[in-house]
Design a protein around this motif. Structure first.
Motif, PDB file in Angstrom:
ATOM      1  N   ALA A   1       1.239  -0.896  -0.398  1.00  0.00           N
ATOM      2  CA  ALA A   1       0.094   0.194  -0.011  1.00  0.00           C
ATOM      3  C   ALA A   1       0.656   1.289  -0.009  1.00  0.00           C
ATOM      4  N   HIS A   2       1.987   1.388   1.498  1.00  0.00           N
ATOM      5  CA  HIS A   2       2.723   1.823   1.353  1.00  0.00           C
ATOM      6  C   HIS A   2       3.956   2.713  -0.260  1.00  0.00           C
ATOM      7  N   VAL A   3       4.078   1.443  -0.865  1.00  0.00           N
ATOM      8  CA  VAL A   3       4.588   1.619  -2.592  1.00  0.00           C
ATOM      9  C   VAL A   3       3.733   2.057  -3.613  1.00  0.00           C
ATOM     10  N   TYR A   4       2.318   1.629  -3.761  1.00  0.00           N
ATOM     11  CA  TYR A   4       1.723   2.872  -4.423  1.00  0.00           C
ATOM     12  C   TYR A   4       1.113   3.629  -4.253  1.00  0.00           C
ATOM     13  N   GLN A   5       1.138   3.929  -3.029  1.00  0.00           N
ATOM     14  CA  GLN A   5       0.765   5.620  -2.760  1.00  0.00           C
ATOM     15  C   GLN A   5       1.734   6.643  -3.535  1.00  0.00           C
ATOM     16  N   GLN A   6       3.466   5.838  -2.280  1.00  0.00           N
ATOM     17  CA  GLN A   6       4.576   7.219  -3.166  1.00  0.00           C
ATOM     18  C   GLN A   6       4.404   6.769  -4.521  1.00  0.00           C
ATOM     19  N   LEU A   7       4.447   6.559  -5.017  1.00  0.00           N
ATOM     20  CA  LEU A   7       3.831   5.697  -6.336  1.00  0.00           C
ATOM     21  C   LEU A   7       3.153   7.074  -7.235  1.00  0.00           C
ATOM     22  N   ARG A   8       2.453   6.992  -6.530  1.00  0.00           N
ATOM     23  CA  ARG A   8       1.167   8.324  -7.357  1.00  0.00           C
ATOM     24  C   ARG A   8       2.072   9.642  -7.056  1.00  0.00           C
ATOM     25  N   ASP A   9       2.140   9.568  -5.083  1.00  0.00           N
ATOM     26  CA  ASP A   9       2.304  10.573  -5.111  1.00  0.00           C
ATOM     27  C   ASP A   9       4.391  11.425  -5.468  1.00  0.00           C
ATOM     28  N   TRP A  10       5.414  10.583  -5.959  1.00  0.00           N
ATOM     29  CA  TRP A  10       6.685  10.597  -6.665  1.00  0.00           C
ATOM     30  C   TRP A  10       6.401  11.857  -8.162  1.00  0.00           C
ATOM     31  N   GLU A  11       5.135  10.799  -8.408  1.00  0.00           N
ATOM     32  CA  GLU A  11       4.667  10.815 -10.357  1.00  0.00           C
ATOM     33  C   GLU A  11       4.301  12.688 -10.202  1.00  0.00           C
ATOM     34  N   GLY A  12       3.092  12.694  -8.666  1.00  0.00           N
ATOM     35  CA  GLY A  12       2.718  14.048  -9.177  1.00  0.00           C
ATOM     36  C   GLY A  12       3.503  14.930  -8.964  1.00  0.00           C
ATOM     37  N   LEU A  13       4.348  14.679  -7.865  1.00  0.00           N
ATOM     38  CA  LEU A  13       5.247  15.661  -7.137  1.00  0.00           C
ATOM     39  C   LEU A  13       5.935  15.866  -8.071  1.00  0.00           C
ATOM     40  N   HIS A  14       6.789  15.760  -8.235  1.00  0.00           N
ATOM     41  CA  HIS A  14       7.919  15.831  -9.286  1.00  0.00           C
ATOM     42  C   HIS A  14       6.650  16.816 -11.294  1.00  0.00           C
ATOM     43  N   TYR A  15       5.287  16.095 -11.701  1.00  0.00           N
ATOM     44  CA  TYR A  15       4.660  16.569 -12.789  1.00  0.00           C
ATOM     45  C   TYR A  15       4.692  17.902 -11.811  1.00  0.00           C
ATOM     46  N   LYS A  16       4.063  18.417 -11.147  1.00  0.00           N
ATOM     47  CA  LYS A  16       3.386  19.069 -10.564  1.00  0.00           C
ATOM     48  C   LYS A  16       4.771  20.834 -10.540  1.00  0.00           C
ATOM     49  N   TRP A  17       6.229  20.417 -10.015  1.00  0.00           N
ATOM     50  CA  TRP A  17       7.107  20.798  -9.827  1.00  0.00           C
ATOM     51  C   TRP A  17       7.304  21.459 -11.890  1.00  0.00           C
ATOM     52  N   LEU A  18       7.709  20.573 -12.191  1.00  0.00           N
ATOM     53  CA  LEU A  18       8.109  20.374 -14.105  1.00  0.00           C
ATOM     54  C   LEU A  18       7.523  21.195 -15.389  1.00  0.00           C
ATOM     55  N   SER A  19       5.546  21.121 -14.239  1.00  0.00           N
ATOM     56  CA  SER A  19       4.851  21.604 -15.213  1.00  0.00           C
ATOM     57  C   SER A  19       4.289  23.040 -14.609  1.00  0.00           C
ATOM     58  N   GLN A  20       4.345  23.262 -13.138  1.00  0.00           N
ATOM     59  CA  GLN A  20       3.719  24.117 -13.358  1.00  0.00           C
ATOM     60  C   GLN A  20       3.955  25.324 -12.350  1.00  0.00           C
ATOM     61  N   PHE A  21       5.489  24.933 -12.025  1.00  0.00           N
ATOM     62  CA  PHE A  21       6.397  26.252 -11.356  1.00  0.00           C
ATOM     63  C   PHE A  21       6.606  27.119 -12.183  1.00  0.00           C
ATOM     64  N   PRO A  22       6.462  28.376 -12.162  1.00  0.00           N
ATOM     65  CA  PRO A  22       6.393  29.650 -12.780  1.00  0.00           C
ATOM     66  C   PRO A  22       8.117  30.338 -13.445  1.00  0.00           C
TER      67      PRO A  22
END
Length: 242
Positions: free
Chosen positions: A126-147
């Protein structure tokens, strides 16, 4: 941008727990202070070599967060970021160890098989699959939303070529240190927060987990490539990392 007006937000993966205080070359009260801050207050870290915990103003060189970029324009004060990326396989395992044994301990093998009541999968899964989503989401937001401008550092490259990577980060920060300061940083680069790899023959990841790891790594790789082309920058270590 002048150095005084720029506050840099150091973004690390949520479950990284590697010291982002890269340039702590002397204590806060010294004649020459080069320290970095944090949006958190970890009293253990503050007592053992991280005196600028919970400091986010111009008195620190850079500020640590494990979270997504702040996008509130009214309170926004971070204009650039150093994004420290670690292989999700190692990052997720490090965080699970932290949950059970703190910053430097190693979780016992039995907790990887532990299952909460009414759960169909282990707590580890459960930890792995949740953190996989978090890891991807974190990097996606920094690379696509940070101005602001982003400088990407790969954890594995930083460990392997510390001096070279520190110099690149300092160049991005528009900050100069003496050779004496750099030598001091290199001499003390590991500190006390180093987890011993207790189980050399133990791999808690399943084939399905590895498939998930590979998928998100490839998606973030493509996103980084897009970011490089869009901003005309090149990040060393990308091919070797992903």
């Amino acid at each position: 941008m002048s150095r005084k007006s720029v506050f840099l937000l150091a973004a690390t993966v949520v479950m990284l727990y590697f010291s982002i205080i890269l340039f702590m070359l002397s204590p806060l009260h010294g004649a020459k202070s080069i320290v970095t801050g944090s949006i958190y207050m970890d009293y253990g870290l503050k007592a053992h070599g991280f005196p600028a915990e919970n400091m986010t103003d111009g008195s620190v060189l850079i500020v640590k967060t494990h979270g997504v970029p702040p996008l509130d324009s009214e309170s926004y004060k971070f204009h650039s970021a150093v994004l420290l990326i670690r292989n999700p396989r190692d990052a997720i395992l490090a965080d699970y160890n932290r949950l059970y044994k703190g910053h430097i301990g190693t979780a016992p093998k039995y907790v990887f098989k532990k299952r909460s009541p009414n759960s169909k999968i282990s707590d580890w899964a459960a930890h792995v699959y949740q953190q996989l989503r978090d890891w991807e989401g974190l990097h996606y937001k920094w690379l696509s939303q940070f101005p602001g401008a982003i400088h990407i550092v790969f954890y594995e490259v930083l460990v392997r070529e510390t001096r070279k990577e520190l110099n690149k980060i300092l160049q991005f920060l528009n900050y100069t240190v003496s050779e004496e300061d750099m030598n001091c940083a290199m001499l003390n680069k590991e500190g006390i927060y180093r987890r011993k790899k207790k189980f050399q023959d133990f791999d808690p990841y399943t084939k399905d987990m590895y498939k998930g790891l590979d998928k998100i790594r490839q998606r973030i790789l493509r996103l980084i490539n897009v970011y490089q082309k869009k901003n005309n920058v090149t990040f060393v270590g990308l091919k070797g990392y992903l």
